[in-house]
Design a protein around this motif. Structure first.
Motif, PDB file in Angstrom:
ATOM      1  N   GLU A  94     -17.069  19.577  37.975  1.00 58.60           N
ATOM      2  CA  GLU A  94     -17.560  18.673  36.927  1.00 58.60           C
ATOM      3  C   GLU A  94     -16.563  17.566  36.621  1.00 58.60           C
ATOM      4  OE1 GLU A  94     -19.686  18.987  32.513  1.00 58.60           O
ATOM      5  OE2 GLU A  94     -18.631  20.719  33.363  1.00 58.60           O
ATOM      6  N   LYS A 121     -21.149  27.675  29.771  1.00 61.42           N
ATOM      7  CA  LYS A 121     -20.328  27.604  30.970  1.00 61.42           C
ATOM      8  C   LYS A 121     -19.288  28.727  31.030  1.00 61.42           C
ATOM      9  CE  LYS A 121     -20.476  22.526  30.744  1.00 61.42           C
ATOM     10  NZ  LYS A 121     -19.633  21.323  30.577  1.00 61.42           N
ATOM     11  N   SER A 162     -30.190  14.474  31.179  1.00 61.18           N
ATOM     12  CA  SER A 162     -28.777  14.568  30.818  1.00 61.18           C
ATOM     13  C   SER A 162     -28.237  15.989  30.929  1.00 61.18           C
ATOM     14  CB  SER A 162     -28.560  14.056  29.381  1.00 61.18           C
ATOM     15  OG  SER A 162     -29.242  14.875  28.451  1.00 61.18           O
ATOM     16  N   SER A 164     -26.793  19.425  32.150  1.00 65.36           N
ATOM     17  CA  SER A 164     -25.957  19.791  33.285  1.00 65.36           C
ATOM     18  C   SER A 164     -26.601  20.919  34.077  1.00 65.36           C
ATOM     19  CB  SER A 164     -24.575  20.245  32.799  1.00 65.36           C
ATOM     20  OG  SER A 164     -24.677  21.481  32.106  1.00 65.36           O
ATOM     21  N   GLU A 165     -26.069  21.139  35.269  1.00 65.97           N
ATOM     22  CA  GLU A 165     -26.581  22.228  36.093  1.00 65.97           C
ATOM     23  C   GLU A 165     -26.408  23.572  35.407  1.00 65.97           C
ATOM     24  OE1 GLU A 165     -25.264  24.508  40.163  1.00 65.97           O
ATOM     25  OE2 GLU A 165     -25.007  22.324  40.090  1.00 65.97           O
ATOM     26  N   VAL A 183     -30.464  18.468  39.714  1.00 70.09           N
ATOM     27  CA  VAL A 183     -29.355  17.534  39.508  1.00 70.09           C
ATOM     28  C   VAL A 183     -29.192  16.620  40.714  1.00 70.09           C
ATOM     29  CG1 VAL A 183     -26.854  17.357  39.189  1.00 70.09           C
ATOM     30  CG2 VAL A 183     -28.155  19.080  37.922  1.00 70.09           C
TER      31      VAL A 183
END
Length: 407
Positions: A94, A121, A162, A164-165, A183
């Motif tokens: 990232e 995360k 927007s 994230s994965e 993504v």
């Protein structure tokens, strides 16, 4: 991320100095320049090493009006798991090339902006919450945690242009590979103009689309930014049709009933999310019967209720707004300045079988024993008002009595 820099306010003997004029402090001048340049009025302070010294430092600068005319405040952020995340393969992917210390700091600021997107995360084993997770088989524990996280992410919903994965992985119907494909599709072809384009993503078949479509949003502001940012985005925007119902959490299978309802109220879908649109629906529902509306729109009462709730919400509606809010502070309280009977406000950091630990800004969490809860039940994140019951300065222990739950 707009800027990374490092200051050393506690280097040498400076940590013992009470500088009465902030303009004589190089570190203070640096912070002031940043605040004024980016108009930042909020500091996120990690609750780890030097947390209380940083609180004292910021509190002193605020008292000296260092940041005027900006009304600067700060809040304490739980940094559990941030360091583990900062050196993970996901963090390196990232933020390629960024120092892990800066990744940790960035993660803490993002935890304040949107806790769900950042905490997801971090592996739960690094969160330091609970007592008995090691007594449960790891496979069963992971399955249960994944289920809970999927439910939470789906309840909140995501902005597909927007997200994230990491957060997409936890959306109902998606997994690691499908999230990565979304993504990659976004990067190569530009932003999603409508939900239907999801069907063009590798691995997203009819079943997957049915499961995830109702939990994603395509918000006009994000879409406009992404369209203007990429040439391929502009080309797609010229060809693809924007569906206003994609701004809501209404499932595509209910769009026909939604359109009938909007026509019934005399509105236009293009105005979804506006104050006029929301007010008109609220006024209409004061004199209408849900059963009659459902029959006329050929939908079940439960589906119609969801449609109306979805259309009566602003575009930035977030179910989490009704839950915990961070405590914003402009000064600190020392353990030396409190005594039994002092009332404090804090946030519940952990709940165990014998009570709850509350961060009241004193350098260590205080304990509210179950016998001091007055029959009330606390949950992680509750903002509470407590009274100091007993202080053991030698051992650094603070005993608290629960007064009331604020949120």
């Amino acid at each position: 991320m707009l800027l990374t820099t490092t200051i050393y306010p506690f280097r040498g003997n400076q940590q013992h100095m009470q500088i009465e004029d902030w303009s004589k402090d190089h570190n203070a001048r640096t912070l002031r320049e940043i605040v004024h340049k980016y108009q930042s009025e909020l500091f996120a302070v990690g609750n780890g090493t030097a947390c209380r010294e940083t609180e004292a430092y910021l509190g002193r600068l605020i008292a000296q009006k260092c940041f005027e005319p900006f009304n600067v405040q700060y809040t304490i952020i739980n940094e559990t798991g941030a360091s583990q995340y900062s050196v993970s393969p996901e963090a390196k992917a990232e933020f390629p090339g960024l120092d892990p210390n800066h990744i940790s700091a960035l993660s803490l600021a993002r935890r304040l902006q949107d806790p769900l997107l950042e905490y997801i995360k971090v592996h739960p084993m690094h969160m330091g919450v609970g007592m008995y997770q090691h007594d449960i088989p790891e496979r069963i524990l992971h399955a249960s945690l994944d289920s809970v996280m999927t439910e939470c992410v789906s309840f909140v919903g995501v902005d597909i242009n927007s997200a994230s994965e990491f957060v997409l992985r936890k959306l109902s119907g998606l997994n690691k590979s499908r999230a990565a494909n979304i993504v990659e599709y976004r990067k190569s072809k530009g932003p999603f103009i409508n939900r239907e384009q999801l069907k063009s993503v590798k691995g997203v078949g009819p079943r997957t689309f049915e499961q995830c479509a109702g939990f994603i949003k395509i918000l006009p502001e994000t879409l406009a930014n992404e369209v203007n940012r990429t040439p391929q985005g502009k080309k797609r925007a010229e060809k693809e049709v924007v569906n206003p119902f994609d701004r809501t959490l209404i499932h595509p299978e209910s769009y026909e009933a939604s359109q009938k309802f909007v026509d019934m109220v005399g509105l236009h879908p293009q105005d979804i999310g506006s104050n006029h649109f929301i007010h008109a629906i609220q006024q209409f529902m004061q004199s209408a019967r849900l059963e009659d509306i459902a029959r006329e729109c050929a939908a079940s009462i439960q589906t119609m209720q969801l449609i109306i709730e979805g259309l009566a919400q602003p575009l930035d509606y977030d179910i989490r707004a009704q839950f915990e809010k961070p405590l914003f502070r402009q000064g600190i309280t020392s353990i030396d300045d409190i005594s039994p009977g002092t009332k404090l406000t804090g946030s519940v950091r952990n709940v165990v079988h014998f009570g709850a630990f509350v961060d009241v800004g004193l350098g260590q969490d205080g304990l509210v024993h179950t016998s001091k809860m007055g029959g009330m039940r606390l949950e992680l994140g509750n903002i509470v008002e407590v009274t100091v019951n007993n202080i053991d300065k030698g051992r650094g222990r603070i005993s608290l009595m629960l007064h009331r739950v604020l949120s």
